[in-house]
Enzyme design. Sequence first.
Site, PDB file in Angstrom:
ATOM      1  CG  ASP A 138      39.742  46.860  51.168  1.00 15.25           C
ATOM      2  OD1 ASP A 138      39.286  45.715  50.128  1.00 15.25           O
ATOM      3  OD2 ASP A 138      39.445  47.470  50.810  1.00 15.25           O
ATOM      4  CG  ASN A 198      26.432  37.764  34.888  1.00 15.02           C
ATOM      5  OD1 ASN A 198      25.383  37.477  34.394  1.00 15.02           O
ATOM      6  ND2 ASN A 198      26.512  38.251  35.219  1.00 15.02           N
ATOM      7  CG  ASN A 233      27.531  40.848  28.805  1.00 12.92           C
ATOM      8  OD1 ASN A 233      28.605  41.228  28.857  1.00 12.92           O
ATOM      9  ND2 ASN A 233      26.851  39.885  29.381  1.00 12.92           N
ATOM     10  CE1 TYR A 277      35.345  37.923  40.325  1.00 10.86           C
ATOM     11  CE2 TYR A 277      37.133  39.228  42.346  1.00 10.86           C
ATOM     12  CZ  TYR A 277      36.707  37.957  40.719  1.00 10.86           C
ATOM     13  OH  TYR A 277      37.337  38.839  40.047  1.00 10.86           O
ATOM     14  CB  SER A 315      33.094  46.315  54.864  1.00 11.07           C
ATOM     15  OG  SER A 315      32.828  45.953  53.639  1.00 11.07           O
TER      16      SER A 315
HETATM   17  N1  UFG Z   1      41.270  51.800  47.806  1.00  3.55           N
HETATM   18  C1  UFG Z   1      41.490  53.637  48.001  1.00  3.55           C
HETATM   19  N2  UFG Z   1      40.694  54.550  48.021  1.00  3.55           N
HETATM   20  C2  UFG Z   1      39.583  54.310  46.756  1.00  3.55           C
HETATM   21  C3  UFG Z   1      39.824  53.279  46.258  1.00  3.55           C
HETATM   22  C4  UFG Z   1      40.306  51.881  46.708  1.00  3.55           C
HETATM   23  O1  UFG Z   1      41.456  52.934  49.557  1.00  3.55           O
HETATM   24  O2  UFG Z   1      39.006  55.372  46.260  1.00  3.55           O
HETATM   25  C5  UFG Z   1      42.117  51.420  48.602  1.00  3.55           C
HETATM   26  C6  UFG Z   1      41.113  49.871  49.000  1.00  3.55           C
HETATM   27  O3  UFG Z   1      40.724  49.821  50.379  1.00  3.55           O
HETATM   28  C7  UFG Z   1      42.563  48.968  49.065  1.00  3.55           C
HETATM   29  C8  UFG Z   1      43.284  49.756  47.952  1.00  3.55           C
HETATM   30  O4  UFG Z   1      42.913  50.602  47.545  1.00  3.55           O
HETATM   31  O5  UFG Z   1      43.277  48.939  50.034  1.00  3.55           O
HETATM   32  C9  UFG Z   1      43.109  49.132  46.367  1.00  3.55           C
HETATM   33  O6  UFG Z   1      41.482  47.976  46.459  1.00  3.55           O
HETATM   34  P1  UFG Z   1      40.855  48.577  44.745  1.00  3.55           P
HETATM   35  O7  UFG Z   1      39.796  48.303  44.855  1.00  3.55           O
HETATM   36  O8  UFG Z   1      41.782  49.227  43.367  1.00  3.55           O
HETATM   37  O9  UFG Z   1      41.264  47.169  44.301  1.00  3.55           O
HETATM   38  P2  UFG Z   1      41.427  45.443  45.251  1.00  3.55           P
HETATM   39  O10 UFG Z   1      42.660  45.674  45.704  1.00  3.55           O
HETATM   40  O11 UFG Z   1      39.616  45.677  46.184  1.00  3.55           O
HETATM   41  O12 UFG Z   1      40.630  44.804  44.316  1.00  3.55           O
HETATM   42  C10 UFG Z   1      40.631  43.713  43.331  1.00  3.55           C
HETATM   43  C11 UFG Z   1      40.599  44.005  41.836  1.00  3.55           C
HETATM   44  C12 UFG Z   1      39.552  42.268  42.645  1.00  3.55           C
HETATM   45  C13 UFG Z   1      40.791  41.091  43.239  1.00  3.55           C
HETATM   46  C14 UFG Z   1      40.901  42.470  44.284  1.00  3.55           C
HETATM   47  C15 UFG Z   1      42.271  40.977  44.482  1.00  3.55           C
HETATM   48  O13 UFG Z   1      39.524  44.954  41.403  1.00  3.55           O
HETATM   49  O14 UFG Z   1      38.819  41.929  41.605  1.00  3.55           O
HETATM   50  O15 UFG Z   1      42.246  43.126  43.759  1.00  3.55           O
HETATM   51  O16 UFG Z   1      43.108  40.790  45.128  1.00  3.55           O
HETATM   52  F1  UFG Z   1      39.382  40.370  43.513  1.00  3.55           F
END
Ligand code: UFG
Length: 334
Positions: A284, A91, A32, A140, A282
Amino acid sequence: MAILVTGGAGYIGSHTVLFLLEQGEQVIVLDNLQKGHAGALSDVTFYHGDIRDDQLLDTIFTTHSIDTVIHFAANSLVGESVKRPIEYYENNVIGTHTLLKKMLEHDVKKIVFSSTAATYGEPVQIPIQESDPTIPTNPYGETKLAIEKMFHWCQEAYGLQYVCLRYFNAAGADPNGRIGEDHSPESHLIPIVLQVALGQRERVAIFGDDYQTEDGSCIRDYIHVMDLANAHYLACEHLRKDGQSGSFNLGNGKGFSVKEVIEVCRQVTGHPIPAEIAPRRSGDPASLIASSEKAQTILGWEPKYPSLETMVEHAWNWHKEHPHGYSTENKDKQ
Ligand code: UFG
């Protein structure tokens, strides 16, 4: 027989489409374009529409001989899901319910599903195994787990065959530089760090340095997007050979802290990339590392680009060439 890829214009979806085309598969894309980009699509049959559109699904399944669906279309941001759970249930869960109902009506019984490490919540052990408890800490992860369970019961009742791929942290871009990662607004670590290197941000915030990890920042298992693409292809092959249904982790089994990721980005880009410590984000978990033994054994999957340097190099090549992502260059297509 063709493969229908929902969400095929998104980051992981578009890389998978490219990979499938390179394997000689016939690919139909449904997206979409709420998050995806028409500019990320190669020369494929494309339907601009929603997975909740019954009539459109009828048209697609009637027009094409589809044997397998790869299902990416979903909302996928952890933080956003906490603020807007109704949207995520609508969704993700309702959307998949509609898709599945239509698949079964049209006798399409194979599905490869884009699942996530977020189905586990706080891990009880590292590396995480598929048999570990699944207790998501955000909507999610809950929606993705609900969908996995829906597949299980549809297998029992209707003979659905499914593979759920639980990705850890997708990174990198097409090694040939054709497509890459473009979210708006960007929330993922590596693209944010590369935006600093491009001069689009002053610094990167490190979300917490008081975790129980070696340097205090969060540890994640980064996996090259083309290795994920390959896993989707292998999952299709597995289902076509009537392989067993189930859920599979996809990661490299190696963790990198946020500080280590930033350091690798400094080395690859040659930019100092200023960083500052910020409060924890929050939801993480401190550390998420996959055991991917099951995918290796059953699907025959082996990561081709396990090095974080390579992932950052491929991402950097794309970001340098497309500093504004797909937005300006493909306006005519969107
Ligand atoms: N982080 C920072 N600064 C930023 C962005 C991220 O310190 O500006 C940290 C986050 O706190 C985390 C790590 O970098 O510790 C990775 O963060 P991301 O946002 O890149 O990825 P996430 O681990 O939060 O999420 C990813 C996918 C999700 C999935 C998840 C599963 O985006 O869809 O992995 O582990 F659910």
